[in-house]
Design an enzyme around this catalytic site. Structure first.
Site: not given
Ligand code: CA2
Length: 144
Positions: A9-10, A17, A22, A73, A76, A97, A99, A106
């Protein structure tokens, strides 16, 4: 050799953002980078993204008897999903896996990974290059 790359997700919002965490690459940039690396190392790649836990479970199950490796990946869901852990265990396909950020540096909840127990390796904090490193690792692991 077929590698399935699964994004949670996301991750489709990459580059929009939080570039400090990221980076500036978009999801389309990430897909292009993975495809270019796959061509370079001579593997077939299938890339998908889902915001739904069940969509990720389906993608893992779909790799059974079809793919030689999985790069995932789970975003969340890394920190919450027993269903994704069980799916990786069920298919028995070598899984790495990944990230983008260094989850160990974090919030404490990001240091928890349910899926890690079923993976041959975890790569975190190497930005999107981590996906390419995971592909290299799987290629080596499968002796190809
Ligand atoms: O560091 C990573 O790749 C994560 O898997 C990314 C996830 C986060 O929940 C994990 O803890 C670590 C978040 C995916 C992307 O989220 C965004 C948030 C804001 C803007 C763009 C993407």
């Amino acid at each position: 050799m077929i590698i399935r790359v699964i994004n949670g997700p996301n991750l489709n919002m990459l580059g929009i953002r939080e570039p400090n965490i990221y980076g500036h690459e978009t999801y389309a940039d990430l897909v292009a980078k993975i495809e270019a690396h796959a061509a370079k190392i001579g593997v077939e790649v299938e890339i998908m993204q889902s915001n739904c836990e069940g969509g990720l479970v389906d993608a893992i199950q779909g790799a059974w008897q079809h793919c030689d490796g999985i790069v995932i990946n789970p975003a969340a869901y890394t920190h919450t999903s027993v269903a994704i852990l069980d799916a990786v265990k069920a298919v028995g396909v070598p899984t790495v896996e990944v990230h983008i950020s260094d989850v160990s540096k974090r919030e404490a909840f990001r240091s928890v990974s349910y899926i890690r127990a079923a993976c041959i390796a975890t790569i975190a904090g190497h930005g999107t290059d981590g996906y390419l490193e995971a592909m290299d690792l799987l290629k080596k692991e499968c002796g190809q």
